[in-house]
Design an enzyme around this catalytic site. Structure first.
Site: not given
Ligand code: TYM
Length: 342
Positions: A111, A194, A197
């Site tokens: 992230k 993956k 969102k």
């Protein structure tokens, strides 16, 4: 006593991975456990969230829990920021967890990316807040998708170190519950990534609020490979899918896993049913199944989000019940740590 705690971030774009990896399992567990399901808005703000959208997304996740079948009478449903004990315990855990532990967290590295110096301190300490979520209720079991495994390991380490440091048996060491045929749903565009969102392409994921047409289009355009679908011979002796088989045909196994999870059928039965089929045939059947499973849920989410007062009432009631459990546990923690309650 067995107690479940789990959470979902209100960051928008709730998708099929969130449903199959987590929310569908939340529903299955409510018969046998005392369950607490949280909308983790304090985790969401570890990266920038527009304040108006954050409120809407908090209601959206709540609506998803309810529409999927989580019963607010039997379970506690609330948003994290309404129960201050989470933040309070997270601070104490900031003083228990070691820098070295957090430095190993792969999700922070992913992230924060190249701009590590620019990441919020909250993003770095994220796993300690997650440990606090779980342990503020002495939860024993935590249903999550596979991507949360490392965070759960850290929670276990925090629980053990706290008990050890303060010479108490205060916290249980919680077990992850990672089950179902789709614990790691992959992107529809790239079977090596993956479903997420934050992926910019909306075609990479099926959102829980997608229309039947959206679902059909996304499945039709999902990346496939040139072979016919594999059969049950790819499974190992224990009936599990070996990692090499998945890696050899990630897109095929992703769609087959989604089918198995949505239909509640064992993967073996699904492989036997579609062995040797063309992708085009399988995709058509998968579309019907996905529309039948997600369509009514999407409509119910829409109905609920149009009535924010009813959603807020669920969260208010849940927060009150959550506080009633967390407060005496925090009192025990204060006592163990040596905080004076004068
Ligand atoms: P979040 O909001 O990213 O995801 C919510 C849940 O969905 C699962 N999930 C997936 N499962 C299968 N395939 C996928 N592609 C996929 N993407 C997401 C996640 O594993 C998760 O179970 N840190 C957590 C939220 C959290 C939490 C907690 C969870 C905060 N505190 C305490 C459990 C207990 C997160 O970011 O989830």
């Amino acid at each position: 006593m067995k107690r479940i705690f789990s959470g979902v971030q209100p960051t928008g774009n709730l998708h099929l991975g969130n449903y199959l990896g987590a929310i569908k399992n939340f529903v299955a567990l409510q018969d046998d456990y005392d369950c607490i399901y949280c909308v983790v808005d304090m985790h969401a703000i570890t990266v920038w969230q527009d304040p108006k959208e954050l409120k809407a997304h908090t209601r959206e996740v709540t609506a998803a829990y309810l529409a999927a079948g989580v019963d607010p009478k039997r379970c506690i449903i609330f948003n994290q920021s309404q129960v201050a004990e989470h933040a309070e315990l997270a601070w104490i855990f900031n003083c228990v967890a070691r820098l070295g532990w957090l430095n190993r967290m792969t999700q922070f590295k992913e992230k924060a990316g190249k701009h590590r110096e620019n990441a919020s301190v909250g993003l770095y300490a994220y796993p300690n807040l997650m440990a606090a979520d779980i342990l503020a209720y002495k939860a024993t079991h935590v249903p999550v998708g596979e991507d949360q495994k490392q965070h759960l390991e850290l929670t276990r380490d925090v629980a053990q170190k706290f008990n050890n440091d303060f010479g108490v048996e205060l916290f249980p060491v919680p077990e992850p519950l990672i089950f179902g045929a789709a614990t790691r749903v992959m992107s529809l565009r790239d079977g090596a990534r993956k479903m997420s969102k934050s992926e910019p392409s909306n075609m990479s994921r099926i959102n829980m609020t997608d229309t039947a047409d959206d679902i059909a289009k996304k499945i039709r355009k999902a990346t496939s490979d040139p072979e016919l679908l594999p059969g049950a011979e790819v499974l190992d002796a224990a009936g599990a899918l070996p990692e090499e088989a998945r890696k050899a045909r990630p897109e095929a196994h992703n769609l087959l896993g989604i089918y198995a999870a949505l239909s509640d059928k064992p993967l073996r039965d699904v492989l036997e049913e579609f062995a040797g089929s063309q992708f085009s045939h399988f995709k058509a059947v998968l579309t019907d199944l996905a529309v039948a499973a997600l369509g009514p849920m999407g409509h119910e989410m829409e109905r609920l989000t149009a009535d924010p007062a009813s959603v807020d009432a669920v969260l208010r009631d849940g927060a009150e019940r959550a506080r009633a459990i967390a407060q005496p546990i925090l009192a025990e923690v204060h006592d163990a740590v040596g905080f004076l309650r004068a």
